[in-house]
Design an enzyme around this catalytic site. Structure first.
Site, PDB file in Angstrom:
ATOM      1  N   LEU A  16       0.823  -1.213   0.000  1.00 33.20           N
ATOM      2  CA  LEU A  16       0.000   0.000   0.000  1.00 33.20           C
ATOM      3  C   LEU A  16       0.856   1.261   0.000  1.00 33.20           C
ATOM      4  O   LEU A  16       0.374   2.341  -0.330  1.00 33.20           O
ATOM      5  CB  LEU A  16      -0.913   0.020   1.232  1.00 33.20           C
ATOM      6  CG  LEU A  16      -2.282  -0.639   1.108  1.00 33.20           C
ATOM      7  CD1 LEU A  16      -3.056  -0.463   2.401  1.00 33.20           C
ATOM      8  CD2 LEU A  16      -3.070  -0.074  -0.051  1.00 33.20           C
ATOM      9  N   ILE A 148       0.399 -13.651  10.965  1.00 36.13           N
ATOM     10  CA  ILE A 148       0.883 -14.226  12.220  1.00 36.13           C
ATOM     11  C   ILE A 148       2.295 -13.749  12.542  1.00 36.13           C
ATOM     12  O   ILE A 148       2.661 -13.581  13.705  1.00 36.13           O
ATOM     13  CB  ILE A 148       0.799 -15.775  12.171  1.00 36.13           C
ATOM     14  CG1 ILE A 148       1.027 -16.359  13.564  1.00 36.13           C
ATOM     15  CG2 ILE A 148       1.790 -16.354  11.154  1.00 36.13           C
ATOM     16  CD1 ILE A 148       0.709 -17.844  13.655  1.00 36.13           C
ATOM     17  N   GLU A 149       3.101 -13.490  11.490  1.00 40.19           N
ATOM     18  CA  GLU A 149       4.491 -13.084  11.708  1.00 40.19           C
ATOM     19  C   GLU A 149       4.605 -11.733  12.417  1.00 40.19           C
ATOM     20  O   GLU A 149       5.601 -11.454  13.083  1.00 40.19           O
ATOM     21  CB  GLU A 149       5.244 -12.992  10.371  1.00 40.19           C
ATOM     22  CG  GLU A 149       5.365 -14.304   9.612  1.00 40.19           C
ATOM     23  CD  GLU A 149       4.208 -14.528   8.646  1.00 40.19           C
ATOM     24  OE1 GLU A 149       4.335 -15.415   7.793  1.00 40.19           O
ATOM     25  OE2 GLU A 149       3.200 -13.804   8.754  1.00 40.19           O
ATOM     26  N   LYS A 187     -15.705   1.591  -1.096  1.00 36.66           N
ATOM     27  CA  LYS A 187     -16.095   0.606  -0.091  1.00 36.66           C
ATOM     28  C   LYS A 187     -15.243   0.764   1.166  1.00 36.66           C
ATOM     29  O   LYS A 187     -14.012   0.772   1.101  1.00 36.66           O
ATOM     30  CB  LYS A 187     -15.942  -0.815  -0.648  1.00 36.66           C
ATOM     31  CG  LYS A 187     -16.955  -1.156  -1.740  1.00 36.66           C
ATOM     32  CD  LYS A 187     -18.376  -1.169  -1.182  1.00 36.66           C
ATOM     33  CE  LYS A 187     -19.403  -1.539  -2.242  1.00 36.66           C
ATOM     34  NZ  LYS A 187     -20.785  -1.519  -1.703  1.00 36.66           N
ATOM     35  N   LYS A 223     -18.475   7.895   8.255  1.00 34.84           N
ATOM     36  CA  LYS A 223     -18.821   6.479   8.435  1.00 34.84           C
ATOM     37  C   LYS A 223     -17.611   5.685   8.922  1.00 34.84           C
ATOM     38  O   LYS A 223     -17.714   4.871   9.846  1.00 34.84           O
ATOM     39  CB  LYS A 223     -19.340   5.911   7.116  1.00 34.84           C
ATOM     40  CG  LYS A 223     -19.719   4.439   7.187  1.00 34.84           C
ATOM     41  CD  LYS A 223     -20.181   3.934   5.828  1.00 34.84           C
ATOM     42  CE  LYS A 223     -20.507   2.444   5.874  1.00 34.84           C
ATOM     43  NZ  LYS A 223     -20.915   1.928   4.541  1.00 34.84           N
ATOM     44  N   ARG A 239      -4.541  10.066  -1.299  1.00 34.89           N
ATOM     45  CA  ARG A 239      -4.916   9.869  -2.698  1.00 34.89           C
ATOM     46  C   ARG A 239      -3.701   9.548  -3.561  1.00 34.89           C
ATOM     47  O   ARG A 239      -2.573   9.916  -3.245  1.00 34.89           O
ATOM     48  CB  ARG A 239      -5.633  11.107  -3.243  1.00 34.89           C
ATOM     49  CG  ARG A 239      -4.817  12.371  -3.186  1.00 34.89           C
ATOM     50  CD  ARG A 239      -5.590  13.575  -3.716  1.00 34.89           C
ATOM     51  NE  ARG A 239      -4.878  14.817  -3.473  1.00 34.89           N
ATOM     52  CZ  ARG A 239      -3.886  15.285  -4.232  1.00 34.89           C
ATOM     53  NH1 ARG A 239      -3.506  14.610  -5.299  1.00 34.89           N
ATOM     54  NH2 ARG A 239      -3.282  16.422  -3.932  1.00 34.89           N
ATOM     55  N   GLY A 353      24.193  -6.810 -10.234  1.00 33.70           N
ATOM     56  CA  GLY A 353      23.478  -8.081 -10.256  1.00 33.70           C
ATOM     57  C   GLY A 353      24.431  -9.209  -9.922  1.00 33.70           C
ATOM     58  O   GLY A 353      25.620  -8.989  -9.666  1.00 33.70           O
ATOM     59  N   CYS A 380      28.592  -1.441 -10.704  1.00 40.11           N
ATOM     60  CA  CYS A 380      28.971  -2.702 -10.061  1.00 40.11           C
ATOM     61  C   CYS A 380      29.215  -3.780 -11.123  1.00 40.11           C
ATOM     62  O   CYS A 380      30.193  -3.716 -11.848  1.00 40.11           O
ATOM     63  CB  CYS A 380      27.912  -3.109  -9.035  1.00 40.11           C
ATOM     64  SG  CYS A 380      28.482  -4.362  -7.863  1.00 40.11           S
ATOM     65  N   MET A 383      29.882  -2.294 -14.497  1.00 39.93           N
ATOM     66  CA  MET A 383      31.264  -1.875 -14.750  1.00 39.93           C
ATOM     67  C   MET A 383      32.125  -3.075 -15.122  1.00 39.93           C
ATOM     68  O   MET A 383      32.933  -3.026 -16.055  1.00 39.93           O
ATOM     69  CB  MET A 383      31.857  -1.195 -13.517  1.00 39.93           C
ATOM     70  CG  MET A 383      33.268  -0.671 -13.742  1.00 39.93           C
ATOM     71  SD  MET A 383      34.309  -0.553 -12.261  1.00 39.93           S
ATOM     72  CE  MET A 383      35.025  -2.212 -12.223  1.00 39.93           C
ATOM     73  N   HIS A 506      27.854   1.794  -5.774  1.00 40.39           N
ATOM     74  CA  HIS A 506      26.436   2.022  -6.091  1.00 40.39           C
ATOM     75  C   HIS A 506      26.066   3.476  -5.777  1.00 40.39           C
ATOM     76  O   HIS A 506      25.577   3.780  -4.686  1.00 40.39           O
ATOM     77  CB  HIS A 506      25.550   1.079  -5.275  1.00 40.39           C
ATOM     78  CG  HIS A 506      25.597  -0.336  -5.724  1.00 40.39           C
ATOM     79  ND1 HIS A 506      24.695  -0.866  -6.624  1.00 40.39           N
ATOM     80  CD2 HIS A 506      26.446  -1.343  -5.402  1.00 40.39           C
ATOM     81  CE1 HIS A 506      24.982  -2.141  -6.834  1.00 40.39           C
ATOM     82  NE2 HIS A 506      26.044  -2.458  -6.107  1.00 40.39           N
ATOM     83  N   GLU A 508      23.594   5.163  -6.692  1.00 43.29           N
ATOM     84  CA  GLU A 508      22.153   5.385  -6.533  1.00 43.29           C
ATOM     85  C   GLU A 508      21.726   5.442  -5.072  1.00 43.29           C
ATOM     86  O   GLU A 508      20.710   6.056  -4.731  1.00 43.29           O
ATOM     87  CB  GLU A 508      21.352   4.307  -7.275  1.00 43.29           C
ATOM     88  CG  GLU A 508      21.444   2.898  -6.710  1.00 43.29           C
ATOM     89  CD  GLU A 508      22.579   2.076  -7.291  1.00 43.29           C
ATOM     90  OE1 GLU A 508      22.469   0.831  -7.274  1.00 43.29           O
ATOM     91  OE2 GLU A 508      23.579   2.668  -7.741  1.00 43.29           O
TER      92      GLU A 508
END
Length: 534
Positions: A16, A148-149, A187, A223, A239, A353, A380, A383, A506, A508
């Site tokens: 979410l 449950i976790e 809903k 409500k 939103r 990767g 990484c 390169m 890295h 990023e």
């Protein structure tokens, strides 16, 4: 001021956006002049996500101190001024490991070790360890209410309010209010049931952040408030927005930050969201655009490259242009060849990767970028594959590869690091975290950074094989960045190319919308220039 604690839970469905919600709230608190800490609790039993498949978990975000963490920590760092650490993310696996070690040492004096109080006490201790010297500690509880976790974590935060006082602890629950097209209405039942589950555990949420694709009408908020036992003002619409950097602004317009500081009894200045508004304006109203291809093997789940895609967007914001991203499956390039894949592409990026699968496709993409003078950025493994491609096709070195993929290669231009040769365990054993890099005068990298010394984050076991340095340099490879303590090559470039650079680190992980990483800003700028010349 006594530290206030804000716990964020999620219900109905996963994904979410609790991480974005937490990060955006952190941004709003900082915009009001408050000091914040950010933390994520993950309920899985893995010690960390470092050995998990990107298809299951998405990106592994690396901190300065070498922690392999959840991708939500990337959101936290991009939205706030925080530099996170190993304390900022912990899992069920870490909690149980710590408790079991204490039991073996005899710390519990022969007592029966149980979920309550031993596991919950350990969770609370880890929360407190990350909340020193801050005004607001924001803690995201991973998973979905009802799993449950998650129960030990929810019990721990329930106890937190009892121990710290109601005025110092706020529970915010992120839920879903779906729109059903066939019925033509929103809903509320999923939200009602999610809150019911939370209340059965003993947690009454103080604020409901309702994810929806449209504004929730006032009567529907009333409500939800009635059935969930909160005030109508505590039902806040989250939103959908066009740009994720618009979320803090949207939350502020809904009054979320005002609700939070009112509840926690904090006096602050009005928030200054000027920088966020500027970023969103540049994102929505760019002066130009460019198209960049990301060539990897995890492209079916783009969350695997979350920090990467965001860093490219940051580069676009800095250049006042829209960055259109195309994800290219490197295995597909192996099967079908390059063809027209990059016909309309202005820049090619090969990210990090692991494993042999798709490596030849990456090498093919790199060769295309080099021969067609398209801006290329390798990170990484990207390169390392650029070095392999250059050695094969420019220097004519036969049977040349990385020893990661071919142990008996006659010419392993990429090989395992010396201190990794005897390592047998997978988890947490790579070269991880921030290390210094010295840049060579007169190189592209030095011009981009504007300094001679930088520090960047790493996650790798293999490195450039210095035995081939002289031969590759004679062919035109430029080694522009080095970790001098051990002679490790950090950055390579090639001569006579508009923009061709590979880095072992890295970048990023250190890019933020307000502070784009210099390499991404420069790479996007080069791609934009290529677009104008095409």
């Amino acid at each position: 001021m006594k530290t206030k604690f804000l716990f964020i839970t999620g219900g109905v469905v996963s994904s979410l956006g609790k991480g974005l919600a937490a990060a955006s709230i952190g941004a709003l608190m900082e915009a009001r002049g408050l000091r914040v800490s950010m933390q994520k609790m993950d309920p899985y039993i893995n010690v960390d996500p470092g050995t998990m498949s990107p298809f299951q978990h998405g990106e592994v975000f690396v901190t300065d101190d070498g922690a392999e963490t959840d991708l939500d920590l990337g959101h936290y760092e991009r939205y706030t001024s925080a530099r996170l650490s190993q304390k900022s993310n912990f899992t069920t696996g870490q909690v149980y490991d710590s408790v079991i070690r204490k039991e073996r040492r005899g710390d519990y004096l022969g007592g029966t070790v149980q979920v309550i109080p031993h596991i919950t006490n350990e969770i609370k201790a880890k929360i407190l360890a990350n909340s020193k010297d801050v005004d607001v500690a924001i803690v995201e509880v991973g998973g979905t209410v009802g799993d449950i976790e998650s129960l030990p974590f929810l019990e721990a935060i329930r106890q937190f309010r009892v121990e710290r006082g109601r005025e110092n602890v706020l529970y915010l629950h992120l839920t879903l209010v779906p729109y059903i097209p066939t019925a033509g209405e929103l809903k509320t039942k999923p939200t009602q049931h999610s809150v019911k589950e939370l209340r059965e555990i003993g947690i009454q949420p103080d604020i409901l952040l309702c994810r929806c694709d449209r504004e929730i009408p006032r009567d529907m908020k009333a409500k939800i408030a009635l059935f969930c036992n909160v005030s109508e003002e505590a039902v806040v619409t989250a939103r959908d927005v066009e740009c994720i950097y618009e979320v803090p602004i949207a939350y502020h317009e809904e009054g979320l930050d005002e609700r939070i500081i009112d509840y926690l009894n904090i006096w602050t200045k009005a928030p200054d969201l000027t920088d966020w508004e500027r970023i969103v304006r540049r994102f929505k109203e760019p002066e130009s655009e460019t198209t960049i291809a990301i060539v990897g093997k995890y492209v079916e789940l783009t969350e695997s490259y979350k920090s990467l895609s965001e860093a490219l967007i940051h580069g676009g914001i800095a250049n006042n242009c829209r960055v259109n991203l195309i994800y290219v499956d490197s295995e597909s390039l192996e099967r079908h060849g390059v063809g027209d894949t990059f016909k309309d592409v202005d820049g090619i990026l090969v990210p990090g990767g692991f494993g042999h699968r798709g490596s030849e496709g990456k090498i093919a993409a790199i060769r295309y970028a080099r021969e067609n003078r398209i801006p290329f950025f390798g990170i990484c493994l990207g390169m390392q594959m650029a070095v392999v491609e250059f050695a094969r096709n420019v220097c004519g070195i036969d049977d040349c590869f990385s020893s990661e993929f071919k142990e008996d290669a006659a010419n392993p231009v990429i090989h395992i690091m010396e201190n990794q040769k005897k390592v047998t365990r997978k988890g947490g054993t790579m070269r991880l975290g921030a290390y210094p890099c010295q840049l060579v005068e007169g190189t592209l990298a030095r011009r981009i950074f504007g300094t001679g010394d930088v520090e960047e984050r790493h996650r790798h076991r293999y490195e450039f094989n210095n035995a081939y340095q002289e031969r590759l340099e004679k062919g035109g490879l430029v080694i522009s960045g080095v970790y001098r303590d051990v002679g490790l090559v950090e950055i390579v470039e090639i001569e006579d190319h508009p923009w061709f650079l590979g880095c072992q680190f890295h970048p990023e992980f250190r890019s933020r919308p307000m502070e784009p990483h210099p390499l991404f800003e420069s790479f996007v700028g080069a791609s934009l220039k290529h677009h104008g010349e095409a």
